[in-house]
Design an enzyme around this catalytic site. Structure first.
Site, PDB file in Angstrom:
ATOM      1  N   HIS A   1       0.840  -1.203   0.000  1.00 26.43           N
ATOM      2  CA  HIS A   1       0.000   0.000   0.000  1.00 26.43           C
ATOM      3  C   HIS A   1       0.885   1.268   0.000  1.00 26.43           C
ATOM      4  CE1 HIS A   1      -3.686   2.309   1.105  1.00 26.43           C
ATOM      5  NE2 HIS A   1      -2.799   3.106   1.676  1.00 26.43           N
ATOM      6  N   GLU A   2       1.819   1.315   0.922  1.00 28.66           N
ATOM      7  CA  GLU A   2       2.695   2.502   0.990  1.00 28.66           C
ATOM      8  C   GLU A   2       3.569   2.593  -0.254  1.00 28.66           C
ATOM      9  OE1 GLU A   2       1.900   4.633   3.152  1.00 28.66           O
ATOM     10  OE2 GLU A   2       0.644   3.257   4.326  1.00 28.66           O
TER      11      GLU A   2
END
Lengths: 510, 510
Positions: free
Chosen positions: B267-268
């Site tokens: 996600h990051e």
């Protein structure tokens, strides 16, 4: 600004302004800490401009005419407390100094330094001083100009020395180094005539992870507040802070040399203990700052050498070290270990020098910078000057520029006049340590028991708590009853190395 | 300032000013990054004031009347390039927005947020919303005031939504969520009727060090430029940048759950790939910034879910994972692993929710915030509202405040209107992913071979390179031929979960 307000109101404004400037400066410090520890390589370009912008902002706010008027008005007020008055006088001094250097000049220096640092790196890589020479030439010209802007008595180098150590002059240094050289040279000659100590036990394989664990243990045992600080790895060890409640150090680890990490860590610890001991209530104000670079260095040297390279330190720490490195150090004795960590020999690299030959590394740089800024030495002649002096003082041949005049980062940062503070720090440290031993005759036993808080509290009470209230020399006089005096250093090293090298005392040695 | 200068000169001034403001803002970002990763605990007080001072400086420079005049003058110039004009229009919009909020109000908000964050932490610790309620009350009042200052059409919440997603309104969200709910609810009901998938293989013991090594390997394989970024550990994963050449992420590791670290890291990574892909030549300028929070979230969701939770991803990565965790995953198949990482079930905590129920977590927060800012809900009634909605949408009972309305940090940061961007991002991601698969019909095979650069280059060419040139909806239309449309998300999840839960397609399911 309404300058007719009450002293209290105006002083509050002064504090608010200085503290906001400190906020900016500490942000710059964090940008720099990050650059040396964790920043990915491609971040460099943006980081340079971020540092430049914020530094310029801090400078221009501090030297603004509004702030100058506020200072001038406050200085005239009769109803200041002594503490307020001390802060204001110091700020006014800083203001006068910094306001002499126009913003455009600051920018020029900063841009030249940025180019110069890269040229120095390239020159080191190529082992060729000629690559660094042209931009160093520019820097020297700028530094002479800066000396003229700042103003000076007698020698332009004094203006630069004064930036790092207020009141320091070529006169004081000529005198100090002149007095130090003969007895120090005599001691070195005596040591050279003795059988060399055996330091092979330090040059075994010491795994990085174990060294790191030991260093953290060491920091805690020697009094570092890890709630208000931390240690990281960096290519060059340094101490940096973002308040007295966040004081960080860095270290480097050489798996083939235990000494490299250990005493570099203790050195930085000494700087950090000073910063952690500065009054937290004076955030951003002069009384919350260190007295001078010389005093700062006295703190690092005190812990690194006077405490950290002593026999009692070895007696306390060797058993701990043996737990981390049983196979490497299991058979060592405190006396053997003590001798190994204090091996004296003339060498090429300043940062690797023992505490005796170290002063000659500084003296050489001092003489060189003085001649350079005075106009008697030109940049192109630096390597020859360097070689001649190393041969003269230490009797060694400098094989190349990398191990010669390209070894230090200082000039590429535009720092001229910085090196002498290293020697002053070492001399102050020995003088302070002598005083401590006078007041605590059982200091050796205290160290042997690992009660480092005794020395720390003594330094806190005598030095740290005052911030910049006193100059180096005032502090030294308050603490020891006299100004800097090399006899204390000579007494400390003569006694220490007589034991290490087992030579006989002479009647007139002290 | 001389406003009669040439367009070129004035534009250079505009760029120089914005880039210096960016320098300050990025320094603030570093202060914050450090606070979340390495800062020692006692550093907190000074850090707060450093962040506050620098944030205020950036705000006051950006909203200064001098800068406003420069913008106004430049906007009238006929000889601007399209790129210059785009930057100026966006800056002018930002200026108009920010100038509506006076500095004193910014300071009040910032001080209230600081208190509010600590109150929220205390409230969480004590598991008692009443501790947070009084300062949250103050914040809500301030946020309503901010909405009034900013101005809005129809609903005050629109002013706040607009800060995170330009042009986003309650109308758009009511419509989007209203259309999304029935088919999503139907799909969830269908899944609930199927046997649950077995995800026990994810809940074994996965040592921290091995997870860390895998995450670094994963980042590299999925296209993260580690010369222009780095990963560190932090309590809450986040992405932050100090230029497009220094984009950092953080992760957290749960040794009892491999999924926690893995998909949080991806996600990051999605956020970071976007920032690394923004045009480096536009440092500090609008065209160098992300289009919106919704688009930012579309990038993280794209990589986390559409790519990262797909069967082809498992087919490529499971063999790698098995090298790191042979005993834990050695017997797993890509299909089994794929099912395990996509287990759907109603849960209490938003950040742990699957990609289907996730939207209901957002819808609940959206409805709550809208009512709060609209004045129909009072702070004291939040827990009851929360419990009622979780029961209504997800059929679960909220046992306490910690697992209820105290779970998110957002309100304590003063962020109201932020949550909806999470759902928008997820919807955009599915729509973009659908388009990608149209253009690359063999996308599954490409992913199976680990050629993540194909998707990355596609995103770079279609989205990243434009910075803020287009709004979310414009980007979406340019890319897919239509504005946001929940059908793409429903098609993606229906197909995916039909396979995972092995239910039969219905004639009218799509």
């Amino acid at each position: 600004m309404d300058l007719t307000a009450t002293t209290e109101t105006l002083y509050e404004r002064y504090v608010a302004e200085l503290q906001q400037i400190a906020d900016i400066r500490y942000a710059v410090a964090l940008l720099q800490w990050d650059q040396e520890t964790y920043m990915p390589v491609s971040g460099a370009a943006a980081r340079s401009r971020q540092v430049a912008t914020l530094s310029e902002m801090a400078h221009s706010r501090f030297t603004s005419s509004t702030f100058g008027e506020l200072l001038a008005e406050l200085m005239q007020r009769p109803d200041l407390t002594p503490q307020q008055s001390a802060n204001l006088h110091l700020s006014h001094y800083d203001f006068e100094q910094q306001a002499r250097v126009p913003a455009s000049f600051v920018r020029t220096i900063s841009e030249t330094v940025s180019r110069s640092f890269h040229a120095w790196m390239d020159a080191r890589k190529a082992n060729d001083f000629n690559i660094f020479a042209p931009v160093l030439e520019e820097l020297v010209t700028l530094k002479k100009e800066e000396a003229d802007l700042l103003g000076y008595d007698k020698h332009p180098y004094n203006a630069l020395l004064n930036q790092y150590e207020r009141g320091c002059t070529t006169e004081l240094l000529d005198n100090t180094f002149g007095t130090l050289q003969p007895p120090l040279k005599a001691l070195l000659d005596k040591i050279a005539a003795c059988p060399q100590v055996d330091d092979r036990l330090l040059k075994q394989y010491f795994p990085e992870q174990d060294q790191w664990q030991f260093s953290m243990d060491l920091l805690e045992k020697m009094g570092y507040d890890l709630d208000a600080g931390r240690q990281d790895k960096a290519e060059h060890p340094f101490t940096i802070n973002f308040s007295s409640q966040d004081v960080r150090i860095t270290t480097r680890i050489d798996e083939q040399d235990l000494g490299n990490m250990t005493w570099s860590t203790i050195h930085e610890l000494g700087h950090a203990l000073y910063e952690q001991g500065l009054p937290a209530g004076q955030y951003g104000l002069p009384l919350g700052e260190a007295a001078s670079l010389g005093i700062h260095e006295s703190q690092s040297r005190f812990w690194e050498n006077n405490i950290g390279r002593s026999l009692p330190w070895c007696q306390y720490f060797l058993p701990h070290l043996q737990k981390y490195f049983p196979s490497q150090l299991g058979n060592s004795s405190p006396e053997h270990f003590f001798r190994a960590i204090n091996k004296v020999y003339p060498s090429l690299i300043r940062t690797e020098a023992d505490e005796l030959t170290y002063h000659f590394h500084v003296i050489i740089r001092y003489e060189l910078e003085k001649a350079l800024i005075g106009g008697e030495l030109s940049v192109k002649d630096i390597p020859a000057f360097w070689g001649e002096r190393y041969n003269h003082y230490l009797g060694i041949r400098v094989p190349d520029d990398r191990r010669g005049c390209l070894q230090d980062v200082h000039w590429s940062h535009g720092s001229f006049g910085y090196f002498p503070t290293y020697s002053l720090g070492s001399l102050y440290a020995a003088q302070f340590f002598g005083q401590l031993k006078k007041e605590f005759p059982d200091m050796d036993e205290i160290t042997r028991q690992g009660k480092f808080n005794i020395a720390l509290e003594w330094l806190r009470g005598r030095i740290h708590q005052y911030g910049r209230q006193y100059t180096s020399e005032e502090l030294c006089k308050n603490l020891t009853g006299e100004g800097i005096n090399i006899d204390h250093f000579m007494q400390y090293v003569t006694e220490k190395y007589r034991f290490i090298y087992s030579f006989q005392p002479e009647g007139d040695a002290l």
